[in-house]
Structures are given as C-alpha cells and as structure tokens.
Motif scaffolding. Structure first.
Motif, PDB file in Angstrom:
ATOM      1  N   HIS A 247       0.971  -1.137   0.129  1.00  0.00           N
ATOM      2  CA  HIS A 247      -0.152  -0.136   0.037  1.00  0.00           C
ATOM      3  C   HIS A 247       1.055   1.325   0.083  1.00  0.00           C
ATOM      4  O   HIS A 247       0.574   2.266  -0.673  1.00  0.00           O
ATOM      5  CB  HIS A 247      -0.864  -0.123   1.391  1.00  0.00           C
ATOM      6  N   CYS A 253      -5.424  -2.132  -4.575  1.00  0.00           N
ATOM      7  CA  CYS A 253      -5.967  -3.291  -3.644  1.00  0.00           C
ATOM      8  C   CYS A 253      -7.654  -3.250  -3.763  1.00  0.00           C
ATOM      9  O   CYS A 253      -8.093  -2.134  -4.181  1.00  0.00           O
ATOM     10  CB  CYS A 253      -5.397  -3.267  -2.195  1.00  0.00           C
ATOM     11  N   GLY A 257      -8.438  -4.437   1.218  1.00  0.00           N
ATOM     12  CA  GLY A 257      -6.769  -4.048   1.455  1.00  0.00           C
ATOM     13  C   GLY A 257      -6.217  -5.177   0.831  1.00  0.00           C
ATOM     14  O   GLY A 257      -4.830  -5.293   0.762  1.00  0.00           O
ATOM     15  N   LEU A 259      -4.501  -7.609  -2.106  1.00  0.00           N
ATOM     16  CA  LEU A 259      -3.749  -6.888  -3.465  1.00  0.00           C
ATOM     17  C   LEU A 259      -4.404  -7.462  -4.720  1.00  0.00           C
ATOM     18  O   LEU A 259      -4.789  -8.592  -4.872  1.00  0.00           O
ATOM     19  CB  LEU A 259      -2.066  -7.185  -3.503  1.00  0.00           C
TER      20      LEU A 259
END
Ligand SMILES: Cc1cc2nc3c(=O)[nH]c(=O)nc-3n(C[C@H](O)[C@H](O)[C@H](O)COP(=O)(O)OP(=O)(O)OC[C@H]3O[C@@H](n4cnc5c(N)ncnc54)[C@H](O)[C@@H]3O)c2cc1C
Length: 337
Positions: A247, A253, A257, A259
């Motif tokens: 991040h 993402c 969160g 990827l």
C-alpha cells in the motif's frame, strides 16, 4: 548434497527478495533457488498455516497433514536448494533505481531487483474462552472451504456480523442441516438475507453475550434465553491483509486491502509481486502454492539471462549442487479431526 544456505551481505543486489515464509513464500523460494537465482526470504514467523490442526484438502497428503509439519517440509525443500531464510519483520519497502530497498524492524537492509510479497492475512479472532484449544480440537474452525467436510452433520454455529454470518451459514448447508447463526451484535439483518435463512431452516439466535470452549463444544450464552452448545463454530470476522508494504508504494487493492494482481501475479507496482492470502483471491494453500509458481517463473523470465558456463569453468556443477538432504520423511501428525 545439502549445505547450510549462505546469507547474502547487505550490499548484494538480490534477484528477488521474498517477504513471508508461509506456503506461498517458501514455494516461491524453492522455484527461484532451482532457477539458480540469488534470493533471500525474510519471515516474521506467524504463518496462518501454523494454526491448522490437520489439513485434509492439501494435495498430496491423503491422510492429512498438520500445518506445522507442512511448513517444516516446505522450509526443508527451500533451504535444501540453498534458499536462505532470515527471521525478521520487513518494516519498510522503498523503490530505488535498480529495484527495491527493504529495511527490517531490527535495522537490517536488503536490495533486490524484484520483491515477492507473501505476507498473508491475520484473522480477526472472536472473544472466546479457550479459543486456542478449541481450534486445536477442531471445535472452532476458521475456513469452511478447508474443513467443513470434517464438520459434516454436526451442530454448527456461524458467529459474526449477521449478514455475513447468514451467507456463510447458507454455504454450510452443503455439510449439515443443523446450522445456526449467532450474531456478533444486535444490528438488524438485511430483510432478504433473513428470509433466505428462514426458508433454509437456519436458526438465527440473539447476539452472543459470551462464548467458551468446554473441552468438547462451544457454549454460547445469551441474554434472557438458555445457552446453546455447538460442536463446531465458524467465526466470520474476516482478516487483515498484511499488505501495508505494498500500500505504501501505491499498489492497487480491493475493498479489504487485499492486493490486485495480473495473470503473472504482478501488482500495479513494477517489479512487486504478490502471492497467497495477501492477494484478492481464495485463501487456500493450493492457491498460494500456485500463485508462487507463477510469480517465481515470471520473475526468472524477466531477469537478465543466467546461462550456465561450460562444465570446466562453472564453479559448482552437478552432482554437487545443493539439494534437500535425503533424510527420511518425517511422520505425519494425525489429530482426531
Ligand atoms: C485454522 C486454519 C485452518 C486452515 N486450514 C486449511 C486447510 O485445511 N487447507 C488450506 O488450503 N488452507 C487452510 N488454511 C488457510 C492457509 O493456512 C492459508 O491459505 C495459507 O497459510 C496462506 O499462505 P501464505 O503463504 O499466503 O500466508 P501465511 O501462511 O500466512 O504466511 C505469511 C508469512 O508472512 C510473514 N510476514 C507477514 N508480514 C511480514 C513482514 N512485514 N516481514 C516479514 N514477514 C512477514 C508472516 O509472519 C507469515 O510467516 C487454514 C487457515 C487456518 C487459520
């Protein structure tokens, strides 16, 4: 021949730095070491797989395999081909001209042309007295895709935010007709979801006041109604993707969160790959291992060619190349589930 892997010095430009030594990172390490690449694995030592009492869907283990046994075997395979593994937590990852610069929490530094992030997720665990023993005994399970087969025909509860819990309970009807939802809070369910639960004979209980493992079952206490015992409890509290390093570099993402990668496991940051649970995909050992094979092969193909020299000038030649020791296969651990 098996040798102790050599740890490259701080100023070495690695072909690839692998962050994380779960099934994903260790498989990537085996592939890249066997491609004769200069690599290093850095690991903080908290693979999700260490929680697995016995996995019965891991390919190649018909009688099941304990999570720590699997990790040991994957580690032996990687180090046997010369992959060095350092115990540390990578705290910072930065771009530099020829690749990446990684710094650990204890001040170690590494430079690498490519990085494979195999850092996994951390499960959000429920407040449940005796949780660790309950997971060990298969009374609390964290992955229905992995092990709901072992809970077939049991009295199963799903605990979590009500809408997610109902969705999960519907999935579990494949395995048992006695499925219950125990909401985490008093938030109302989506009306359509609730109807689907009722139509499917899923019992929706009031929110849990407390939960404890009694050595056999999970006992859930409620306000004003009698407690309930469940042979199996699945929390659906989600997990936190360990993707902060990516991040910080601006990698794309999803809403959780996790990827987003392409078909080669490349993130949106050039040279940065992601494999396993940290990727927006199904969280499974077989998936992590498949991701790792794809990423490692792509890294190898993108690096400058490393043609062998002729036998007379090549420093280390077959049959003296590193390979895992021909030690006897360790016995598999069988738990009752
Ligand atoms: C109870 C339980 C049962 C399961 N049963 C099964 C099953 O039967 N079958 C199945 O297929 N899957 C099962 N799973 C899921 C499986 O464990 C995961 O899918 C798998 O471990 C993912 O591998 P990974 O390499 O992506 O991540 P992990 O195995 O989680 O490894 C990630 C590694 O990265 C390290 N790390 C994180 N951040 C850093 C950092 N900054 N620096 C250095 N190191 C870092 C961590 O310490 C860890 O060692 C189960 C999971 C649980 C919790």
């Amino acid at each position: 021949m098996s040798a102790v892997p050599t740890i490259p010095g701080d100023d070495t430009l690695l072909d690839c730095l692998i962050i994380g030594a779960g099934p994903g990172g260790l498989t990537a390490a085996t592939y890249l070491a066997r491609f004769h690449r200069r690599i290093l694995v850095v690991d903080a030592g908290s693979s999700r797989a260490r929680w697995i009492p016995t996995s019965h869907n891991c390919p190649g283990f018909p009688s099941g395999v304990h999570g720590t046994t699997l990790l040991e075997r994957l580690r032996d395979q990687a180090t046997g081909y010369g992959a060095p593994i350092v115990e540390a937590t990578v705290a910072r990852l930065e771009r530099e001209d020829d690749g990446f610069h990684a710094t650990s929490g204890d001040g170690q530094h590494w430079h690498a042309r490519h990085v494979i992030l195999a850092t996994g997720i951390v499960d959000r665990m429920p407040a449940l007295e005796g949780l660790s023993a309950a997971i060990d005994e298969g009374a609390v399970r964290l992955c229905a895709v992995c092990d709901a087969y072992e809970a077939s025909d049991e009295r199963i509860a799903v605990y979590g935010p009500i809408d997610e819990a109902i969705g999960h309970a519907l999935f579990l009807l494949t395995f048992s007709r006695d499925v219950h939802v125990v909401p985490e809070t008093s938030r109302r369910a989506d009306a359509d979801r609730l109807r689907r639960a009722q139509d499917a004979d899923i019992t929706v209980h009031p929110p849990a006041e407390s939960m404890a493992y009694d050595g056999e079952c999970t006992v859930v206490e409620f306000d004003g109604v009698p407690p309930q015992r469940f042979a199996t409890l699945y929390p659906t509290l989600g997990g936190e993707a360990q993707a902060g390093l990516a991040h910080a570099l601006g990698a794309r993402c999803d809403d959780n969160g996790e990827l987003i990668v392409d078909e080669h496991q490349r993130t949106s940051v050039d040279g940065l790959y992601a494999v396993g649970d940290v990727v927006s995909a199904l969280n499974q050992i077989a998936v992590a291992v498949g991701h790792a094979a794809i990423a490692a092969t792509d890294v190898h193909n993108r690096l400058p060619r490393n043609f062998r020299e002729h036998r007379e000038t090549q420093p280390e030649t077959a049959p003296d190349l590193p390979s895992p020791a021909s030690a006897p296969t360790p016995p598999e651990t069988h738990a009752r589930h």
